[in-house]
Design an enzyme around this catalytic site. Sequence first.
Site, PDB file in Angstrom:
ATOM      1  N   LYS A  32      41.960 -19.995  50.361  1.00  0.00           N
ATOM      2  CA  LYS A  32      43.310 -19.519  51.077  1.00  0.00           C
ATOM      3  C   LYS A  32      43.797 -19.763  51.898  1.00  0.00           C
ATOM      4  CE  LYS A  32      42.954 -15.291  49.306  1.00  0.00           C
ATOM      5  NZ  LYS A  32      42.333 -13.352  49.131  1.00  0.00           N
ATOM      6  N   ARG A 103      40.351 -10.524  54.622  1.00  0.00           N
ATOM      7  CA  ARG A 103      40.324 -10.485  53.455  1.00  0.00           C
ATOM      8  C   ARG A 103      39.335 -11.977  53.424  1.00  0.00           C
ATOM      9  NH1 ARG A 103      44.983  -9.496  49.550  1.00  0.00           N
ATOM     10  NH2 ARG A 103      46.369  -9.032  51.234  1.00  0.00           N
ATOM     11  N   GLY A 112      37.737 -11.432  42.746  1.00  0.00           N
ATOM     12  CA  GLY A 112      36.715 -10.141  43.270  1.00  0.00           C
ATOM     13  C   GLY A 112      35.340 -10.492  43.610  1.00  0.00           C
ATOM     14  N   ARG A 376      47.676 -20.520  44.867  1.00  0.00           N
ATOM     15  CA  ARG A 376      46.543 -21.792  44.635  1.00  0.00           C
ATOM     16  C   ARG A 376      46.400 -22.214  43.157  1.00  0.00           C
ATOM     17  NH1 ARG A 376      42.397 -15.669  44.338  1.00  0.00           N
ATOM     18  NH2 ARG A 376      43.400 -14.754  42.480  1.00  0.00           N
ATOM     19  N   HIS A 490      41.572  -7.729  36.998  1.00  0.00           N
ATOM     20  CA  HIS A 490      40.084  -8.218  37.133  1.00  0.00           C
ATOM     21  C   HIS A 490      39.762  -8.866  35.998  1.00  0.00           C
ATOM     22  CE1 HIS A 490      35.726  -8.081  37.539  1.00  0.00           C
ATOM     23  NE2 HIS A 490      36.061  -9.088  38.221  1.00  0.00           N
ATOM     24  N   ARG A 596      15.271 -36.324  16.284  1.00  0.00           N
ATOM     25  CA  ARG A 596      13.275 -35.814  17.076  1.00  0.00           C
ATOM     26  C   ARG A 596      12.354 -35.563  15.679  1.00  0.00           C
ATOM     27  NH1 ARG A 596      16.173 -32.821  21.135  1.00  0.00           N
ATOM     28  NH2 ARG A 596      15.156 -33.052  23.126  1.00  0.00           N
ATOM     29  N   ARG A 652      13.007 -41.600  16.787  1.00  0.00           N
ATOM     30  CA  ARG A 652      11.656 -41.727  17.295  1.00  0.00           C
ATOM     31  C   ARG A 652      10.785 -40.842  17.049  1.00  0.00           C
ATOM     32  NH1 ARG A 652      11.537 -37.547  22.566  1.00  0.00           N
ATOM     33  NH2 ARG A 652      11.109 -35.765  20.936  1.00  0.00           N
ATOM     34  N   GLU A 779       9.284 -41.030  30.260  1.00  0.00           N
ATOM     35  CA  GLU A 779       9.025 -39.646  30.345  1.00  0.00           C
ATOM     36  C   GLU A 779       8.361 -39.171  31.264  1.00  0.00           C
ATOM     37  OE1 GLU A 779       9.947 -37.445  27.153  1.00  0.00           O
ATOM     38  OE2 GLU A 779       8.553 -38.644  25.635  1.00  0.00           O
ATOM     39  N   SER A 798      14.281 -44.986  27.080  1.00  0.00           N
ATOM     40  CA  SER A 798      15.615 -43.834  26.950  1.00  0.00           C
ATOM     41  C   SER A 798      14.837 -42.634  27.940  1.00  0.00           C
ATOM     42  CB  SER A 798      15.791 -43.769  25.601  1.00  0.00           C
ATOM     43  OG  SER A 798      16.319 -42.150  25.408  1.00  0.00           O
ATOM     44  N   GLY A 800      13.854 -39.783  28.968  1.00  0.00           N
ATOM     45  CA  GLY A 800      13.882 -37.736  28.677  1.00  0.00           C
ATOM     46  C   GLY A 800      13.727 -37.444  29.975  1.00  0.00           C
ATOM     47  N   THR A 801      14.187 -37.054  30.204  1.00  0.00           N
ATOM     48  CA  THR A 801      14.272 -36.018  31.750  1.00  0.00           C
ATOM     49  C   THR A 801      13.915 -34.721  31.572  1.00  0.00           C
ATOM     50  OG1 THR A 801      16.446 -35.955  31.345  1.00  0.00           O
ATOM     51  CG2 THR A 801      16.029 -37.599  32.483  1.00  0.00           C
ATOM     52  N   ASN A 802      13.700 -34.188  30.215  1.00  0.00           N
ATOM     53  CA  ASN A 802      12.798 -33.342  30.528  1.00  0.00           C
ATOM     54  C   ASN A 802      11.530 -32.960  30.863  1.00  0.00           C
ATOM     55  OD1 ASN A 802      15.529 -32.268  29.014  1.00  0.00           O
ATOM     56  ND2 ASN A 802      14.778 -32.544  27.234  1.00  0.00           N
ATOM     57  N   ASP A 803      10.942 -34.357  29.879  1.00  0.00           N
ATOM     58  CA  ASP A 803       9.577 -34.029  30.583  1.00  0.00           C
ATOM     59  C   ASP A 803       9.353 -34.794  31.472  1.00  0.00           C
ATOM     60  OD1 ASP A 803       7.624 -33.123  28.338  1.00  0.00           O
ATOM     61  OD2 ASP A 803       9.051 -34.504  27.007  1.00  0.00           O
ATOM     62  N   CYS A 865      18.289 -39.656  26.987  1.00  0.00           N
ATOM     63  CA  CYS A 865      18.583 -38.221  26.024  1.00  0.00           C
ATOM     64  C   CYS A 865      17.711 -36.837  26.450  1.00  0.00           C
ATOM     65  CB  CYS A 865      17.719 -38.956  25.087  1.00  0.00           C
ATOM     66  SG  CYS A 865      15.814 -39.360  24.787  1.00  0.00           S
ATOM     67  N   TYR A 885      23.847 -46.181  28.125  1.00  0.00           N
ATOM     68  CA  TYR A 885      24.476 -44.596  27.634  1.00  0.00           C
ATOM     69  C   TYR A 885      24.157 -43.760  27.840  1.00  0.00           C
ATOM     70  CZ  TYR A 885      20.091 -45.100  24.484  1.00  0.00           C
ATOM     71  OH  TYR A 885      19.104 -44.685  24.103  1.00  0.00           O
TER      72      TYR A 885
HETATM   73  C1  PEP Z   1      12.476 -35.714  27.161  1.00  0.00           C
HETATM   74  O1  PEP Z   1      11.677 -34.840  27.502  1.00  0.00           O
HETATM   75  O2  PEP Z   1      13.807 -35.520  27.571  1.00  0.00           O
HETATM   76  C2  PEP Z   1      13.060 -35.722  25.285  1.00  0.00           C
HETATM   77  C3  PEP Z   1      14.378 -35.771  25.589  1.00  0.00           C
HETATM   78  O3  PEP Z   1      12.243 -35.554  24.578  1.00  0.00           O
HETATM   79  P1  PEP Z   1      11.828 -33.801  24.070  1.00  0.00           P
HETATM   80  O4  PEP Z   1      12.582 -33.057  24.433  1.00  0.00           O
HETATM   81  O5  PEP Z   1      11.384 -34.303  22.567  1.00  0.00           O
HETATM   82  O6  PEP Z   1      10.243 -33.878  24.900  1.00  0.00           O
HETATM   83 MG    MG Z   2       9.815 -35.543  25.789  1.00  0.00          MG
END
Ligand code: PEP
Ligand code: MG
Length: 910
Positions: A32, A103, A112, A376, A490, A596, A652, A779, A798, A800-803, A865, A885
Amino acid sequence: MEVVEKIKKRVYTFGNKKAEGNSKMKNLLGGKGANLAEMSAIGIPVPPGFTITTEVCTEYNALGKGIVLANIKKEVEKAVLSVEKIMKAKFGDSENPLLLSVRSGARVSMPGMMDTVLNLGLNDKVVAGLAKKTNNERFAWDSYRRFVQMYGGVVLGMKPKSKTDIDPFEEIIENLKEKRGIQLDTEFTVQDLKDLVFDFKKAVYHRLGKEFPSNPWDQLWMAIIAVFDSWNGKRAIYYRNMHGYPADWGTAVNVQAMVFGNMGLNSGTGVCFTRDAGTGEDVFNGEYLINAQGEDVVAGVRTPQQVTKLGSQRWADLAQVTEKLRINNYPSLEELMPEIFDELNEYQQLLEEHYKDMQDMEFTIQEGKLWILQTRNGKRTGAAMVKIAIDLIKEGLISEEEALLRIDPNKLDELLHPVFDPNALKDAHIIAQGLPASPGAATGQIVFFADEVAKYKNSILVRIETSPEDLEGMNLAKGILTARGGMTSHAAVVARGIGKCCVSGAGALKIDYKDRSMFVDGKEYHEGDWISLNGSTGNIIDGKVATKEPELTGEFGDIMELADKFATMKVRTNADTPKDASIAKNFGAEGIGLTRTEHMFFEVDRIKAMREMILADTVKGRKLALAKLLPMQREDFEGIFKAMQGLPVTIRLLDPPLHEFVPHQLATLKELADEMHISLDSVKVKVSELEEFNPMLGHRGCRLGTTYPEITEMQTRAIIEAALNLKKEGIEAKPEIMIPLVGTFDEFVFQENVIRETAETVFEERQDKIDFSVGTMIEVPRATLIADKIAERADFFSFGTNDLTQMTYGYSRDDAGKFLPDYLEKGILKNDPFEVLDQEGVGQLVHIGITRGRSTKPNLKVGICGEHGGEPSSVAFCYNNGMDYVSCSPYRVPIARVASAQAALKATLN
Ligand code: PEP
Ligand code: MG
């Protein structure tokens, strides 16, 4: 103390076609403040004022009120003096008073979420001076009572005590109206307004035990502090977390000379947009109220009038009022004040051309003079975002690159959700119509309170009007419906900002909060009843309406084409079924990055064979059960290969702990025992043997394939046979077989050998061959560290960023929900690391994994992935680290495509 020493200038002034700041200084002056400075400099009539920087907010959070007020005192006093000179009036003066507005203004707009105080500087003496100066006693006292009300709420905390309580000041107003037998604020006499001020102050003393501050300078200092405090208010924190804005940004404070829209019938105030924020259409539109102050329009208390004649007619059609009624009661600004309208129209064109983007402007008309209070870049829906971006390219205002960079990939999500099926709409029973405040299709069950939205899976939040406190509920609801308020209320602004379907100002609804019911179209609806909202037409529909999948057509398609033009990193999808695979392919997926296979085992006929396999005592028994699963798996893979038509498909091998597949209820256990011709007790023993203390760190991933290589064999056979079958039909399949949870080199080698040997056997049997590759998930943190060794054998990685996130932080994926919300609220974590890749920590491991892997194999194919593969900032990280990718769920594919293109474009800019 470092923070204090670093700050050289804390206050920036603007006004009278001059400014110390400009629009590029958003981080310091807030959005602002930066825009006010810019507007002033390009000659737009902006009430003069000054901005206290966001650095001061940070300073305040670190050092507290006393030090900060001492630090800003001189600069603020000097700035007020310069405003006094321009306005030829004096702050706190009882003869010729200057009033101020205070303000908030963070670097991004947070409508708001933070606080505002208007008409600051009034007290019992100054009000008399104002009345004399303006020759309008009513106006002076109306301003005073608004000030006391606003200041009381914002600075002194005079708020309702509970959700069913009414605002303490509103209660006083309502009581007086009842006593006097009047309905509208405009019917108050001067004496009524004086009584209100008196009663408001009494209520303050009664609740807080202290007098309402009468010294204008005290009022100003306290209001500045209140704005800083509102940065750490509940609403603002929730909004920040929702959008991932860091707490250390802070807010600026904008102090400006007041201009008045409530000085009579030649005054007014409004909000306007240079294009339609809902659809993106290039039509100037907006709303205003005569004889009102700013907050009246956005608060949605009075239904405002349209700025343009065109909008006014459209509104009249929607509201089903006659032309005569419209002209008499709701004339547009264009009809009522044509000269002012022309001037406003000129500024809106100027500002859009200057900022090269759709503008959201606030204006006030004070006794026939137009002031622009704010501009804005307007918040808009996903649909409007893509249309405006494409239109601006066509109009030659911005380049393709700029247009693409302006797309917020996350907002594309709105365009990827189902829309009402036109066939189902034909039979829909419309019970009422409101304003089409934010497009989309929503079907859900009615709730009347924002904190009760979570009661149902699909809720429609129905309110007389919404307040900023309702944000959390609005975000969780499928749609929002209000009885009052216009297109800029709002509810409408917030809904568009978060891409939520919203119908506002549906005056036909009679809502009764106490009874939790609404009456409309001759019928009473209760909490839990189903209704549907069409946010594009404003229609409110009885019951449920069927929906259908959206399509990437029109401007959305154009944006996708642009994305493909600039993106270099590919986007694949995570898909476990042919249906998901083809949805993703339609959204532009260039292959599958993760199938999976375990998800294929949960269907009824399969789970039995799976359980037999798991509970078998011998290799022979296990192989028998696996033989039952083989044809089913083969069929699955054929379906997926077909859907992807020759694009690469990463499959997998079985990953989750086996315990997830076995039943736990007695009846199912018994059924299983009967089928396997063994006793219930022995089934129970086997099931309990599978139980683990930490299943996520237990017998899963390639550890299963190590102890039961026959599982790997069966799955490989199914993959290779499926590909060979399709080859016969002339369809190409490109399988990439992926081993999960590898942590050591030998684990990989052991599985790879089973895979390659099985494939050779099948080739032999069939006397035919196909190409395939064998790679691994990365992973487990150890895998990133020995990636150079693993790459000696693996064809691809690949991530596996979750694990990897789970194991790097040591946060169980299944249990983190218990503490992560606290971490976010306390600011210990900025984001949920399972949603947004932690570049600082986990990201280092990814970087190490890629660098070491490619030190062995320079052309090693690398992707991601984990869930992060569809999150824009994580996608940019993947690009910057040289991934080939990203792979994400089907509905995130278009988002990742844009994020990938943006990352490539940004790299060329740097
Ligand atoms: C992971 O671990 O990132 C993954 C893709 O495998 P999953 O979520 O099935 O463990
Ligand atoms: Mg995993």
